[in-house]
Structure formats: structure tokens, C-alpha cells
Design a protein around this motif. Structure first.
Motif, PDB file in Angstrom:
ATOM      1  N   HIS A   1       0.837  -1.205   0.000  1.00 28.54           N
ATOM      2  CA  HIS A   1       0.000   0.000   0.000  1.00 28.54           C
ATOM      3  C   HIS A   1       0.873   1.257   0.000  1.00 28.54           C
ATOM      4  CE1 HIS A   1      -2.989   2.993   1.134  1.00 28.54           C
ATOM      5  NE2 HIS A   1      -2.178   3.350   2.125  1.00 28.54           N
ATOM      6  N   MET A   2       1.910   1.246   0.846  1.00 29.02           N
ATOM      7  CA  MET A   2       2.784   2.414   0.952  1.00 29.02           C
ATOM      8  C   MET A   2       3.519   2.672  -0.364  1.00 29.02           C
ATOM      9  SD  MET A   2       2.407   3.828   3.784  1.00 29.02           S
ATOM     10  CE  MET A   2       1.934   3.640   5.468  1.00 29.02           C
ATOM     11  N   ILE A   3       3.994   1.621  -1.002  1.00 25.58           N
ATOM     12  CA  ILE A   3       4.707   1.785  -2.269  1.00 25.58           C
ATOM     13  C   ILE A   3       3.742   2.243  -3.362  1.00 25.58           C
ATOM     14  CG2 ILE A   3       5.986   0.578  -4.088  1.00 25.58           C
ATOM     15  CD1 ILE A   3       7.165  -1.207  -1.884  1.00 25.58           C
ATOM     16  N   ARG A   4       2.537   1.671  -3.382  1.00 26.96           N
ATOM     17  CA  ARG A   4       1.538   2.014  -4.396  1.00 26.96           C
ATOM     18  C   ARG A   4       1.147   3.495  -4.284  1.00 26.96           C
ATOM     19  NH1 ARG A   4      -2.260  -1.276  -2.785  1.00 26.96           N
ATOM     20  NH2 ARG A   4      -1.283  -3.117  -3.658  1.00 26.96           N
ATOM     21  N   GLU A   5       0.985   3.971  -3.047  1.00 25.59           N
ATOM     22  CA  GLU A   5       0.503   5.337  -2.840  1.00 25.59           C
ATOM     23  C   GLU A   5       1.611   6.394  -2.937  1.00 25.59           C
ATOM     24  OE1 GLU A   5      -2.766   6.221  -2.410  1.00 25.59           O
ATOM     25  OE2 GLU A   5      -3.137   4.099  -2.845  1.00 25.59           O
TER      26      GLU A   5
END
Length: 177
Positions: free
Chosen positions: A120-124
Motif C-alpha cells: 500500500h505504501m509503495i503504491r501510494e
């Protein structure tokens, strides 16, 4: 002081116990099971532990096999000589060396929640760790360095999974005709 009641009790022979079974049980306890198959097959019960290990080319006492020179009061002492070993079962050492040379498998994995969190952190936020620290999904209030460490751990433990995840993020650009 008075003796306890039990210590004054007369010892009686128990005819109901199987003495042969008791002896075999005590022998099993005295001789623990050797896990290494090669050592177990080469072991001779009639010989001492040090003799068995010496015949296999292994060391019983590392202080004798690798002596350390120490300076004495009157100058350097003579180095103690290691006993000359006659290895009659070299296949044990060869097998142990062969097993030790195999690369160890990294069995560490991450929890599915942590993998989801990192993805999630990488995607966002891509590589912006400060923005990741301010993200609302950062429930444990991890600092940017802690998040970076978790991402690096994910890269190390699940490298193939990470590569496929990154390649799925990069969408192919449409070609203009």
C-alpha cells in the motif's frame, strides 16, 4: 532431629517390575540418540566417545586439537602438540564437509499484513518515506526510517514477489501512431 518416616521404611524387592526392561530403559537414557546418520552408523558402542570421534576425524577436545601459544613467565612456552590422529572412517568428515558447503536456505518470511502494508505504501507514495510516515494507514506511527527498513526487508525476503509487484505498478505507455 527426628528422621522422616520414609527413611526408616524397610526396602522391599518389587517382584512386579521387569528388570530387563528397566535396564534397557536406563541404557537408552545413558546413550542419547545421535541425529546425524553417518555418525550414528560409524559409532561403536564398545569404544569411548573420544576414541569414536578420533576415528571419524572429529575433535573431542578443541583445546587439544588447536593448541594456543601463551607466553610464560620466562618467555615463550613450547607449543603443545596435538595428538596424531589415525582416521579410519574419513567418510564421516567428508560427508559433514559436503553438507556444510551447501548454501543455507533463508526461511524468513513476513506476515501477510506487513506485506499488504508495504505494498500500500509503495503504491501510494512510491519512494517518499516522509509521506508514508504521514499516511493514515500508518497505524503504528512508524518513522520514515522504520518504513524504509520494512520495505527493504520485504525486498530481501520476497524478492520475486516484489519484482512482480513493481512490474504490475508500471503500466505500459500507449504508443502514438
Amino acid at each position: 532431629m527426628a528422621n522422616t518416616k520414609r527413611s526408616n521404611k524397610r526396602k522391599k524387592f518389587d517382584y512386579n517390575k521387569d528388570r530387563k526392561n528397566l535396564k534397557s530403559r536406563s541404557i537408552k537414557k545413558a546413550n542419547p540418540r545421535i541425529e546425524m546418520k553417518d555418525i550414528r552408523n560409524a559409532w561403536d558402542q564398545r569404544k569411548s566417545t573420544s576414541t569414536n570421534l578420533r576415528e571419524m576425524g572429529l575433535s573431542f577436545d578443541p583445546n587439544r586439537s588447536l593448541p594456543i601459544k601463551k607466553d610464560g613467565f620466562f618467555g615463550p612456552r613450547k607449543e603443545t602438540k596435538a595428538p596424531v590422529n589415525i582416521v579410519t572412517k574419513p567418510y564421516v568428515v567428508n560427508r559433514l564437509e559436503q553438507e556444510a558447503s551447501l548454501p543455507g536456505k533463508d526461511t524468513k518470511t513476513l506476515s501477510s499484513d506487513l506485506v499488504e502494508y508495504v505494498q500500500h505504501m509503495i503504491r501510494e507514495h512510491k519512494d517518499n518515506y516522509k509521506a508514508m510516515a504521514r499516511d493514515e494507514k500508518n497505524y503504528y506511527q512508524d518513522t520514515p526510517k522504520q518504513i524504509k527498513r520494512k520495505i527493504n526487508e520485504y525486498k530481501r525476503c520476497h524478492s520475486a514477489h516484489y519484482d512482480s509487484f513493481i512490474s504490475s505498478l508500471v503500466s505500459p505507455e500507449p504508443t502514438i501512431q
